[in-house]
Scaffold this active site. Structure first.
Site, mmCIF file in Angstrom:
data_model
loop_
_atom_site.group_PDB
_atom_site.id
_atom_site.type_symbol
_atom_site.label_atom_id
_atom_site.label_comp_id
_atom_site.label_asym_id
_atom_site.label_seq_id
_atom_site.Cartn_x
_atom_site.Cartn_y
_atom_site.Cartn_z
ATOM 1 C CB CYS A 16 -10.347 -0.186 -8.966
ATOM 2 S SG CYS A 16 -10.817 -1.320 -7.656
ATOM 3 C CG HIS A 39 -2.181 -0.809 0.883
ATOM 4 N ND1 HIS A 39 -2.405 -2.036 1.415
ATOM 5 C CD2 HIS A 39 -3.217 -0.577 0.049
ATOM 6 C CE1 HIS A 39 -3.538 -2.531 0.944
ATOM 7 N NE2 HIS A 39 -4.049 -1.659 0.106
HETATM 8 C C1 PEP Z 1 -7.117 -4.420 -4.999
HETATM 9 O O1 PEP Z 1 -6.986 -5.319 -4.164
HETATM 10 O O2 PEP Z 1 -6.833 -4.541 -6.213
HETATM 11 C C2 PEP Z 1 -7.638 -3.109 -4.595
HETATM 12 C C3 PEP Z 1 -7.937 -2.177 -5.470
HETATM 13 O O3 PEP Z 1 -7.745 -2.880 -3.270
HETATM 14 P P1 PEP Z 1 -6.496 -2.529 -2.306
HETATM 15 O O4 PEP Z 1 -5.263 -2.370 -3.175
HETATM 16 O O5 PEP Z 1 -6.854 -1.294 -1.569
HETATM 17 O O6 PEP Z 1 -6.434 -3.745 -1.436
#
Ligand code: PEP
Ligand code: MG
Length: 532
Positions: A493, A185
């Site tokens: 996404c 993240h």
């Molecule tokens: C994903 O898992 O692709 C997503 C968009 O959520 P995050 O990256 O916040 O876990």
């Protein structure tokens, strides 16, 4: 004697070039910027204690009476000279503010925890809270943050997303991690904020202040470059900025393939600060990561706070669709006091919707805020993270019904937003035809991690965690086909959407909506335009 420049190779995590002095960041519990000067350390400690008191007072003012009483009680404990005296004595004896405060508080916490009296044992939790609040302020804020040199390249083993958010990125220029991963993240935040980042560099044999060149595209750093090399690098930085500006220019036109297929290109944001000029030409917002509204150590945002943020995002979108994701804490996004401690496998634990369903207080406040924000138009969609089985969607729907009924009984304006799910757990993707969501958004970051059994934070496994693995593409195809059969939208996404190398495969799977960080919008549109 001049030092030989040294080049270290790691992995690219966020594009961009930077040059600046190395500044090491270590965890708040270690000796970071110990100045060795008792006067400076004393001032830092006192300043952090005062700031913690001010934070508690501000929080108490916005809370219910019961919560305010606890916060006021903590503020009184903090103001008691007996609490800080041992730490100040340690500082006079030469300890850093950080070590002195931690040592003194740990000792008192141990005494309180061992007390026979239940009342005193219960107070140890308040002391833990005070210890961590002041530690955070010593290490992350005020004097300590401003102690970082201008244009610093921050070096650490890894960096927590909350730590990233505390840093003033107008003053610092890049991140070089000795470990870390491009799928974490913090890497995602770095890409979203345009902070160049390299991970997996291994040991960096240079001291604080050494000049570093960082290449976030090649995944390299160079230590102690020559003056000519530095001058060349500065020209490269200017050329990169120009390229970025050209890409931003490409973001203005709609996303259309060579054969004329119109593709929707939305943006992912973590908060209002990501609604940059880059984002203006998006077809909507495909993902709002609301977990970033929850700040470590502070009370969760109230319904009113959330309502205010959601309304401002909707105002910005001016009628374009906005998918706000409910709290996706847990995994590598723990929130103290909210997520579960001590899980052996946090990515397989109580995260995302699993957590919200176990924290009805938090979930209700968020659903109420979302339903109230939805009253201003029909463009708000609510997206549930980490859904595994249809019952979870049904339960979330039921809780939304309850929230709507309560709002109506209270005479507050609200509207039912469309409720959709993220498809990021293989069990959901494989059995997607059991779901009847109002939209689907494929979370390829987690989907890839679970399908390939590669922790998204393990940089070592980056090669194996391949988004083009046929098993991953098959699940993406299935989800898109299900959405088409049901006549509901499907977007993607995860970070895969933002990497132009993957655009052809996604378009071939039938994807019609991509959602990417604002900075990647121009690049994505160029990749789409190049596809037949
Ligand atoms: C994903 O898992 O692709 C997503 C968009 O959520 P995050 O990256 O916040 O876990
Ligand atoms: Mg996810």
């Amino acid at each position: 004697m001049s030092l030989e420049p040294l080049r270290l190779r790691g992995r690219a995590a966020a594009p961009g070039l930077a040059a600046g002095p190395l500044a090491r960041i270590v965890a708040a519990t270690e000796e970071n910027f110990h100045t060795g000067q008792p006067d400076v350390e004393r001032a830092a400690l006192k300043q952090a204690i005062d700031a913690a008191g001010a934070e508690l007072a501000a929080l108490a003012a916005s809370e219910t009476r019961e919560a305010a009483e606890i916060l006021e009680f903590q503020r009184e404990m903090l103001g008691d000279g007996d609490l800080s005296a041992p730490a100040l004595a340690e500082v006079e004896a030469g300890a850093s503010a950080l070590r002195a405060w931690k040592g003194a508080l740990d000792a008192q916490i141990a005494d309180y925890s061992a007390a026979k009296d239940e009342y005193f044992r219960a107070r140890s939790a308040d002391l833990v809270d005070l210890r961590d609040r002041v530690l955070r302020l010593i290490s992350g804020n005020g004097q300590r943050a401003s102690a970082l040199p201008d244009k610093a390249i921050l070096v650490a083993e890894d960096l927590a997303p909350s730590r990233f958010l505390e840093i003033d990125w107008k003053r610092s220029s890049g991140i070089a991690l000795t470990a870390g991963s491009a799928s974490s993240h913090v890497a995602m935040l770095a890409r979203a904020r345009g902070v160049p980042m390299v991970v997996g560099l291994g040991e960096i044999p240079a001291k604080d202040g050494a000049l570093i060149l960082l290449d976030g595209e090649q995944g390299e750093i160079e230590i102690a470059p020559s003056a000519t090399r530095l001058a060349d690098w500065r020209r490269n930085i200017a050329a990169f900025a120009q390229r970025r500006a050209d890409e931003a220019g490409r973001a203005e036109a709609p996303a259309v393939t060579r054969s004329g297929r119109r593709i929707r290109a939305a943006v992912n944001i973590q908060g209002l600060e990501d609604l940059t000029p880059d984002a203006a030409h998006a077809d909507g917002i495909g993902l709002v990561r609301t977990e970033f509204l929850f700040e470590a150590g502070l009370a969760p945002p109230s319904e009113a706070d959330q309502l205010d943020v959601y309304r401002r995002i909707l105002d910005w979108a001016a009628g374009r669709p906005v998918a706000i994701r409910t709290l996706d804490a847990g995994g590598d996004k723990p929130i103290r006091g909210v997520t579960f401690d001590g899980e052996a496998n946090p990515f397989l634990g109580v995260r995302g919707l699993r957590l919200s369903l176990r924290r009805p207080d938090l979930f209700k406040a968020q659903l109420r805020a979302l339903a109230r924000a939805a009253a201003s138009g029909d463009n708000l969609k609510v997206m549930l993270p980490m859904v595994t089985v249809p019952d979870e969607l049904a339960e979330a729907r039921r809780r939304l019904d309850v929230a709507l009924a309560e709002l109506s009984a209270e005479g507050l304006e609200a509207r039912r937003p469309a409720l959709g799910i993220m498809v990021e757990v293989p069990a959901a993707a494989l059995a997607i035809d059991r779901f009847d969501a109002e939209f689907y958004s494929i979370g390829s970051n987690d989907l890839v991690q679970y399908v390939t059994a590669c922790d998204r934070g393990a940089g070592e496994l980056a090669g194996l965690a391949d988004p083009l693995n046929p098993a991953v593409l098959e699940l993406i195809r299935r989800t898109i086909a299900h959405g088409k059969a049901q006549g509901v939208p499907v977007s993607l996404c995860g970070d895969m959407a933002a990497d132009p190398r993957y655009a052809p495969a996604l378009l071939d799977c039938g994807l019609e909506e991509f959602s990417v960080p604002p900075m990647a919008l121009g690049r994505l549109k160029a990749a789409i335009a190049g596809h037949g």
